[in-house]
Design a protein around this motif. Structure first.
Motif, PDB file in Angstrom:
ATOM      1  N   LEU A 113      60.612 -22.805   8.863  1.00  0.00           N
ATOM      2  CA  LEU A 113      59.535 -22.967   9.835  1.00  0.00           C
ATOM      3  C   LEU A 113      58.295 -23.620   9.231  1.00  0.00           C
ATOM      4  CD1 LEU A 113      59.773 -19.532  11.676  1.00  0.00           C
ATOM      5  CD2 LEU A 113      60.576 -21.751  12.471  1.00  0.00           C
ATOM      6  N   PHE A 122      61.074 -10.263   8.982  1.00  0.00           N
ATOM      7  CA  PHE A 122      62.094 -11.270   9.284  1.00  0.00           C
ATOM      8  C   PHE A 122      62.216 -11.457  10.797  1.00  0.00           C
ATOM      9  CE2 PHE A 122      66.652 -12.115  10.225  1.00  0.00           C
ATOM     10  CZ  PHE A 122      66.758 -13.376   9.658  1.00  0.00           C
ATOM     11  N   THR A 125      48.774 -10.782   2.581  1.00  0.00           N
ATOM     12  CA  THR A 125      50.084 -11.341   2.892  1.00  0.00           C
ATOM     13  C   THR A 125      49.926 -12.325   4.025  1.00  0.00           C
ATOM     14  OG1 THR A 125      52.321 -10.880   3.668  1.00  0.00           O
ATOM     15  CG2 THR A 125      50.617  -9.432   4.482  1.00  0.00           C
ATOM     16  N   GLU A 126      50.803 -13.308   4.040  1.00  0.00           N
ATOM     17  CA  GLU A 126      50.715 -14.299   5.105  1.00  0.00           C
ATOM     18  C   GLU A 126      51.319 -13.798   6.393  1.00  0.00           C
ATOM     19  OE1 GLU A 126      53.082 -14.115   3.008  1.00  0.00           O
ATOM     20  OE2 GLU A 126      54.893 -14.599   4.119  1.00  0.00           O
ATOM     21  N   GLN A 127      52.071 -12.703   6.295  1.00  0.00           N
ATOM     22  CA  GLN A 127      52.788 -12.228   7.472  1.00  0.00           C
ATOM     23  C   GLN A 127      52.099 -11.010   8.070  1.00  0.00           C
ATOM     24  OE1 GLN A 127      55.027 -13.776   8.890  1.00  0.00           O
ATOM     25  NE2 GLN A 127      55.555 -15.290   7.376  1.00  0.00           N
ATOM     26  N   TYR A 153      55.156 -18.011   2.561  1.00  0.00           N
ATOM     27  CA  TYR A 153      55.973 -16.843   2.242  1.00  0.00           C
ATOM     28  C   TYR A 153      55.418 -16.217   0.979  1.00  0.00           C
ATOM     29  CZ  TYR A 153      59.892 -14.001   0.578  1.00  0.00           C
ATOM     30  OH  TYR A 153      60.672 -12.963   0.132  1.00  0.00           O
ATOM     31  N   VAL A 155      56.154 -22.186   7.158  1.00  0.00           N
ATOM     32  CA  VAL A 155      55.038 -21.234   7.076  1.00  0.00           C
ATOM     33  C   VAL A 155      55.036 -20.594   5.699  1.00  0.00           C
ATOM     34  CG1 VAL A 155      55.095 -20.810   9.557  1.00  0.00           C
ATOM     35  CG2 VAL A 155      56.387 -19.306   8.027  1.00  0.00           C
ATOM     36  N   ARG A 207      64.325 -13.775   4.668  1.00  0.00           N
ATOM     37  CA  ARG A 207      62.993 -13.998   5.245  1.00  0.00           C
ATOM     38  C   ARG A 207      62.374 -15.243   4.645  1.00  0.00           C
ATOM     39  NH1 ARG A 207      57.565 -12.506   4.367  1.00  0.00           N
ATOM     40  NH2 ARG A 207      57.956 -11.075   2.627  1.00  0.00           N
ATOM     41  N   ALA A 208      62.581 -15.446   3.346  1.00  0.00           N
ATOM     42  CA  ALA A 208      62.096 -16.679   2.719  1.00  0.00           C
ATOM     43  C   ALA A 208      62.775 -17.898   3.334  1.00  0.00           C
ATOM     44  CB  ALA A 208      62.345 -16.636   1.211  1.00  0.00           C
ATOM     45  N   LEU A 268      59.512 -13.618  12.327  1.00  0.00           N
ATOM     46  CA  LEU A 268      59.736 -15.053  12.133  1.00  0.00           C
ATOM     47  C   LEU A 268      60.765 -15.582  13.131  1.00  0.00           C
ATOM     48  CD1 LEU A 268      59.788 -15.337   8.232  1.00  0.00           C
ATOM     49  CD2 LEU A 268      58.058 -16.240   9.786  1.00  0.00           C
ATOM     50  N   ALA A 271      61.114 -18.540   6.653  1.00  0.00           N
ATOM     51  CA  ALA A 271      59.756 -19.048   6.489  1.00  0.00           C
ATOM     52  C   ALA A 271      59.765 -20.513   6.051  1.00  0.00           C
ATOM     53  CB  ALA A 271      58.996 -18.191   5.477  1.00  0.00           C
ATOM     54  N   LYS A 288      59.441 -16.604  16.438  1.00  0.00           N
ATOM     55  CA  LYS A 288      58.668 -17.842  16.479  1.00  0.00           C
ATOM     56  C   LYS A 288      59.539 -19.084  16.380  1.00  0.00           C
ATOM     57  CE  LYS A 288      54.976 -15.443  13.952  1.00  0.00           C
ATOM     58  NZ  LYS A 288      54.260 -15.375  12.662  1.00  0.00           N
TER      59      LYS A 288
END
Length: 315
Positions: free
Chosen positions: A199, A80, A37-39, A203, A201, A192-193, A83, A196, A86
């Protein structure tokens, strides 16, 4: 209750038996999550431990399906929140036109507390979000993030107190109180999408959870049709959604419309239009967070059926 840690899961999201499955992934330390996962959260191990203890302490009587959704809600809510840490509060959110990150954050956090109050007070009609108790986050970032997490906990505690099967108000009519956990879970995954994408980044979402998000979305659309909303499909059209993640029947949806509204079922078949891609990408395309082309989702057959679907469904 049956504790979430350490048990084999017949996972609700996959629709099939797994050996620990997605919840095992949630319990892994960040180092084991790299590449999956990217997170990856720097402090994820500590928070995962806190989440497990909280889940174990819930006074819960009922099936483990509810607890699967609770665990996923807490995890998505934390992702969430990371994110939000950030992001600048004035950052625009293109997928929610006119909103900033601060407004998106308040929408999610207040939404959890809104649902919790509906359940706890056994509200019988629409509750104005402006009157939700503790509906505004603290001004400091750490306090605001804890407010976000506290809202999810408040919902779960309210359901535990009144009982999962207790009928409560929803915007689709009365539903069991536990309905709100799944609704808030998928609210968190989609927003959350939004964060992301705002930003810039990456998802991603586990395929079983994304597929469950599609199913929940279709259930809500079908219920809205029964309540009088216009159908997103013409009566001669059949839309076939096919997740290519190997989910079996849980990753296929045949959607139809007739004089009584929209209906769907998990099956493989030939539609007027087929839409194929990873479950996470299908979810983003269905909810107009990304275009089909942007996420390599294939549209096969009559393009106008897909275009009409997007034009006739809400964000």
């Amino acid at each position: 209750m049956s504790g979430v840690p350490g048990r084999a899961v017949v996972h609700v999201f996959a629709g099939q038996a797994t050996d620990e499955g997605y919840l095992q992934y949630l319990r892994e330390p960040p180092s084991a999550q790299v590449g999956r996962t990217e997170q990856v959260l720097e402090s994820g191990g500590k928070r995962s431990h806190r989440q497990r203890r909280y889940l174990e302490d819930i006074d819960h009587e009922g099936d483990d399906l509810f607890m699967d959704y609770v665990a996923a809600l807490f995890e998505q809510n934390e992702l969430f929140g990371e994110l939000i840490r950030k992001a600048g509060p004035s950052t625009p959110v293109p997928t929610c036109p006119g909103w900033t990150i601060q407004q998106l954050f308040r929408h999610v956090g207040r939404g959890h507390r809104w649902a919790a109050q509906i359940v706890r007070d056994r509200v019988t009609d629409y509750l104005d979000p402006r009157v939700v108790r503790d509906g505004k986050p603290p001004s400091d970032l750490d306090g605001a993030i804890e407010w976000l997490h506290g809202g999810a906990r408040a919902l779960v505690e309210a359901i535990a107190d009144v009982g999962e099967d207790t009928p409560v108000w929803t915007f689709l009519g009365p539903r069991p109180a536990a309905w709100w956990v799944r609704r808030r879970l998928h609210e968190a995954t989609v927003h959350r999408a939004d964060a992301a994408l705002a930003l810039g980044v990456p998802y991603d979402l586990a395929a079983p959870l994304a597929a469950d998000g599609i199913t929940e979305w279709l259930d809500r659309l079908a219920a809205a049709q029964r309540n009088g909303d216009p159908a997103p499909l013409d009566t001669d059209a059949v839309l076939h959604l096919h997740a290519t993640d190997g989910l079996g029947p849980a990753g296929e949806w045949m959607i139809r419309a007739d004089k009584d509204g929209m209906s769907w079922e998990h099956e493989h078949g030939e539609g007027t239009t087929a839409v194929r891609g990873r479950a996470a990408d299908l979810l983003l395309a269905l909810l107009r967070r990304r275009s089909a082309a942007d996420v390599s989702v294939q549209i096969l057959g009559a393009q106008e059926v897909w275009t009409n679907w997007l034009n006739r469904t809400p964000l």
